[in-house]
Design a protein around this motif. Structure first.
Motif, PDB file in Angstrom:
ATOM      1  N   ASP A   1     -17.867  43.382 -38.820  1.00 52.06           N
ATOM      2  CA  ASP A   1     -17.341  42.579 -37.879  1.00 52.06           C
ATOM      3  C   ASP A   1     -18.399  42.964 -36.540  1.00 52.06           C
ATOM      4  N   ASP A   2     -18.991  41.879 -35.753  1.00 59.52           N
ATOM      5  CA  ASP A   2     -19.668  42.246 -34.723  1.00 59.52           C
ATOM      6  C   ASP A   2     -21.053  43.007 -34.866  1.00 59.52           C
ATOM      7  N   PHE A   3     -21.568  43.087 -36.120  1.00 62.51           N
ATOM      8  CA  PHE A   3     -22.624  44.249 -36.552  1.00 62.51           C
ATOM      9  C   PHE A   3     -23.939  43.901 -35.527  1.00 62.51           C
ATOM     10  N   LYS A   4     -24.144  42.591 -35.186  1.00 58.59           N
ATOM     11  CA  LYS A   4     -25.326  42.144 -34.545  1.00 58.59           C
ATOM     12  C   LYS A   4     -25.209  42.821 -33.266  1.00 58.59           C
ATOM     13  N   LYS A   5     -24.137  42.898 -32.714  1.00 57.50           N
ATOM     14  CA  LYS A   5     -23.754  43.437 -31.238  1.00 57.50           C
ATOM     15  C   LYS A   5     -24.023  44.880 -31.165  1.00 57.50           C
ATOM     16  N   ILE A   6     -23.810  45.525 -32.389  1.00 55.81           N
ATOM     17  CA  ILE A   6     -23.836  47.013 -32.595  1.00 55.81           C
ATOM     18  C   ILE A   6     -25.649  47.226 -32.605  1.00 55.81           C
ATOM     19  N   ASN A   7     -26.453  46.539 -33.214  1.00 50.79           N
ATOM     20  CA  ASN A   7     -27.740  46.634 -33.334  1.00 50.79           C
ATOM     21  C   ASN A   7     -28.349  46.319 -31.822  1.00 50.79           C
TER      22      ASN A   7
ATOM     23  N   ASN B   1     -24.231  61.309 -28.601  1.00 51.09           N
ATOM     24  CA  ASN B   1     -23.320  61.099 -27.592  1.00 51.09           C
ATOM     25  C   ASN B   1     -22.508  59.615 -28.037  1.00 51.09           C
ATOM     26  N   ILE B   2     -23.173  58.943 -29.070  1.00 53.50           N
ATOM     27  CA  ILE B   2     -22.445  57.673 -29.242  1.00 53.50           C
ATOM     28  C   ILE B   2     -21.235  58.001 -30.534  1.00 53.50           C
ATOM     29  N   ARG B   3     -20.265  57.590 -30.288  1.00 53.84           N
ATOM     30  CA  ARG B   3     -19.034  57.639 -30.979  1.00 53.84           C
ATOM     31  C   ARG B   3     -18.321  56.468 -31.051  1.00 53.84           C
ATOM     32  N   LYS B   4     -18.171  55.736 -32.193  1.00 58.98           N
ATOM     33  CA  LYS B   4     -17.653  54.198 -32.318  1.00 58.98           C
ATOM     34  C   LYS B   4     -17.155  54.074 -33.698  1.00 58.98           C
ATOM     35  N   SER B   5     -16.076  53.176 -33.539  1.00 56.19           N
ATOM     36  CA  SER B   5     -15.314  52.589 -34.803  1.00 56.19           C
ATOM     37  C   SER B   5     -15.736  51.210 -35.015  1.00 56.19           C
ATOM     38  N   ILE B   6     -15.519  50.703 -36.194  1.00 49.65           N
ATOM     39  CA  ILE B   6     -15.926  49.474 -36.380  1.00 49.65           C
ATOM     40  C   ILE B   6     -14.867  48.700 -37.466  1.00 49.65           C
ATOM     41  N   THR B   7     -14.889  47.551 -37.201  1.00 44.98           N
ATOM     42  CA  THR B   7     -13.862  46.850 -38.168  1.00 44.98           C
ATOM     43  C   THR B   7     -14.839  45.937 -39.416  1.00 44.98           C
TER      44      THR B   7
ATOM     45  N   ALA C   1     -11.108  34.672 -42.823  1.00 53.07           N
ATOM     46  CA  ALA C   1     -10.767  35.977 -42.038  1.00 53.07           C
ATOM     47  C   ALA C   1     -11.635  35.987 -40.718  1.00 53.07           C
ATOM     48  N   LYS C   2     -12.880  35.700 -40.511  1.00 53.39           N
ATOM     49  CA  LYS C   2     -13.624  36.010 -39.513  1.00 53.39           C
ATOM     50  C   LYS C   2     -13.030  35.100 -38.612  1.00 53.39           C
ATOM     51  N   ASP C   3     -12.718  33.636 -38.769  1.00 51.90           N
ATOM     52  CA  ASP C   3     -12.353  32.861 -37.861  1.00 51.90           C
ATOM     53  C   ASP C   3     -10.847  33.009 -37.425  1.00 51.90           C
ATOM     54  N   ALA C   4      -9.986  33.757 -38.213  1.00 49.27           N
ATOM     55  CA  ALA C   4      -8.836  34.108 -37.871  1.00 49.27           C
ATOM     56  C   ALA C   4      -8.695  35.477 -37.053  1.00 49.27           C
ATOM     57  N   GLY C   5      -9.728  35.829 -36.661  1.00 48.87           N
ATOM     58  CA  GLY C   5      -9.653  37.137 -35.635  1.00 48.87           C
ATOM     59  C   GLY C   5     -10.256  38.162 -36.315  1.00 48.87           C
ATOM     60  N   LYS C   6     -10.930  38.240 -37.393  1.00 51.59           N
ATOM     61  CA  LYS C   6     -11.663  39.519 -37.984  1.00 51.59           C
ATOM     62  C   LYS C   6     -10.653  40.547 -38.493  1.00 51.59           C
ATOM     63  N   ASN C   7     -11.272  41.606 -38.969  1.00 49.03           N
ATOM     64  CA  ASN C   7     -10.437  42.740 -39.561  1.00 49.03           C
ATOM     65  C   ASN C   7      -9.390  42.414 -40.213  1.00 49.03           C
ATOM     66  N   LYS C   8      -9.459  41.450 -41.082  1.00 47.81           N
ATOM     67  CA  LYS C   8      -8.522  40.864 -42.412  1.00 47.81           C
ATOM     68  C   LYS C   8      -8.832  40.955 -43.642  1.00 47.81           C
ATOM     69  N   VAL C   9      -8.014  40.762 -44.381  1.00 47.61           N
ATOM     70  CA  VAL C   9      -8.274  40.512 -46.143  1.00 47.61           C
ATOM     71  C   VAL C   9      -7.443  39.350 -46.253  1.00 47.61           C
ATOM     72  N   LEU C  10      -8.311  38.287 -46.829  1.00 50.12           N
ATOM     73  CA  LEU C  10      -7.738  36.953 -47.160  1.00 50.12           C
ATOM     74  C   LEU C  10      -7.926  36.648 -48.491  1.00 50.12           C
ATOM     75  N   GLY C  11      -7.055  35.844 -49.059  1.00 47.30           N
ATOM     76  CA  GLY C  11      -7.368  35.324 -50.500  1.00 47.30           C
ATOM     77  C   GLY C  11      -6.246  34.376 -50.574  1.00 47.30           C
ATOM     78  N   SER C  12      -6.331  33.746 -51.738  1.00 44.44           N
ATOM     79  CA  SER C  12      -5.089  32.615 -51.940  1.00 44.44           C
ATOM     80  C   SER C  12      -3.967  33.534 -52.198  1.00 44.44           C
ATOM     81  N   HIS C  13      -2.642  32.999 -51.797  1.00 46.34           N
ATOM     82  CA  HIS C  13      -1.651  33.642 -52.162  1.00 46.34           C
ATOM     83  C   HIS C  13      -0.787  33.074 -53.264  1.00 46.34           C
ATOM     84  N   LYS C  14      -1.292  31.960 -53.936  1.00 47.46           N
ATOM     85  CA  LYS C  14      -0.451  31.085 -54.980  1.00 47.46           C
ATOM     86  C   LYS C  14      -0.365  32.161 -56.116  1.00 47.46           C
ATOM     87  N   TYR C  15      -1.220  33.322 -56.211  1.00 46.56           N
ATOM     88  CA  TYR C  15      -1.349  33.954 -57.363  1.00 46.56           C
ATOM     89  C   TYR C  15      -1.034  35.485 -57.042  1.00 46.56           C
TER      90      TYR C  15
END
Length: 362
Positions: free
Chosen positions: A233-239, A309-315, A344-358
């Motif tokens: 997520d937001d990798f371009k912003k990190i670069n 001096n840079i310390r950062k977490s990502i999702t 998953a990106k459109d739903a706010g990022k930092n998510k795991v999505l797939g079909s729930h029917k199975y």
């Protein structure tokens, strides 16, 4: 009359002396010629082995085949090639039995000193009672790369005094060829690996990923598998804000974290940019795969990347596709996983999505 008889005897003596000298020279020339022919045969065989080595650098059977060539060319009873693994000489190829190739204390002494040795004994050097093999002639030559001894060729014959300096010359030449073969094989593997893997992350390229998966699906009877698309997520912003070097560090550490949580049959590859793709071996209920991927997602979000001096977490966001539920081809399953990734990106990022029917299908 006596003068003629004396001259005849002198001439006859000179002729016989000349004949003996001539026959001796002819014998000497014949011996030299035989040796030249042997040397020519040896050179021809060395060239043959050299050509074979250069043409089969990627062959897994190159050492056993060279070992077979040694047996055929010099006519020994048995031949064994030892290669060093973790500072121990291990049998790489042999046609002998456990008892007949056994190394005696004298052999081990020479090997420890990395020396060539020739042993000839009327009393058997080694013997295999079951197979009725008695070795009376043995030779060992080191395989060296520079000053380092990386292996040994040990050849044996049942006849006493069979092996000599001529065989030593030949085996030393073959040892050099094996050393070249091993060096080239290592180089070949490095080149092959470089062609298949991403130089930054050390994981497969997208093209190699497809090749490996298609080969596996063709050769194995696989009933289920999962494809996971991963995007940082937001990798371009990190670069843009922290620089490409820090961006590279983020990619490297995140990839390493994911690899550590995968099973032995799972496959990870760089799909493009900051996007990764996973093949997951699916011998469990689908919901367990969701839980496995979600644990990876959580681990990524809790991991801090430090650089000065840079310390950062990502999702990261994840999209899942399952075979056979989401399609009957690898392309169809990847397409589904890709669609869920963007959801998953459109739903706010930092998510795991797939079909729930199975979700709870076994």
């Amino acid at each position: 009359m006596d003068d003629y008889k004396l001259k005849y005897e002198q001439t006859k003596s000179e002729y016989e002396s000349y004949q003996r000298i001539t026959e001796s020279k002819l014998q000497e020339l014949s011996t030299i010629n035989v040796q030249y022919e042997k040397n020519l045969d040896m050179l021809s065989n060395v060239l043959f082995i050299s050509n074979y080595v250069n043409s089969n650098l990627s062959s897994k059977n190159i050492i056993p085949i060279i070992n077979d060539m040694i047996i055929g060319i010099i006519g020994v009873t048995q031949s064994t090639v030892y290669l060093k693994e973790e500072e121990i000489f291990v049998i790489s190829a042999t046609n002998g039995t456990k008892e007949s190739i056994k190394l005696t204390g004298e052999c081990i002494k020479y090997i420890d000193q990395h020396k060539t040795f020739i042993l000839n004994s009327k009393i058997p050097i080694t013997k295999d009672e079951v197979n009725k093999i008695c070795i009376h002639s043995r030779m060992g030559v080191p395989i060296k790369v520079g000053e380092e001894c990386i292996g040994y060729i040990v050849v044996d014959h049942t006849h006493f005094n069979f092996l000599n300096e001529f065989h030593e010359l030949f085996l030393n030449t073959i040892a050099n060829q094996i050393a070249i073969a091993l060096e080239n094989a290592i180089l070949y593997k490095k080149i092959e690996k470089a062609a298949k893997t991403d130089s930054l992350l050390g994981i497969y390229h997208r093209r190699t990923f497809y090749e490996i998966i298609n080969e596996r699906l063709t050769e194995e009877d696989i009933k289920k598998y999962a494809i996971v698309m991963v995007d940082l997520d937001d990798f371009k912003k990190i670069n843009d804000t922290l620089g490409h070097l820090f961006g590279d560090k983020v990619l490297i550490e995140t990839t390493k974290l994911i690899r550590e949580k995968l099973g032995p049959k799972d496959i990870l590859a760089r799909y493009g940019g900051e996007e990764l793709i996973l093949y997951i071996d699916c011998n469990c209920p689908v919901n367990e795969i969701f839980n496995k991927i979600d644990s990876i997602r959580e681990a990524i979000s809790k991991n801090f990347i430090q650089d000065g001096n840079i310390r950062k977490s990502i999702t990261a966001s994840f999209g899942l596709g399952f075979y056979p539920y989401d399609g009957d081809t690898i392309e169809a399953v990847i397409k589904t996983a890709d669609q869920y990734l963007y959801k998953a990106k459109d739903a706010g990022k930092n998510k795991v999505l797939g079909s729930h029917k199975y979700m709870y299908v076994d």
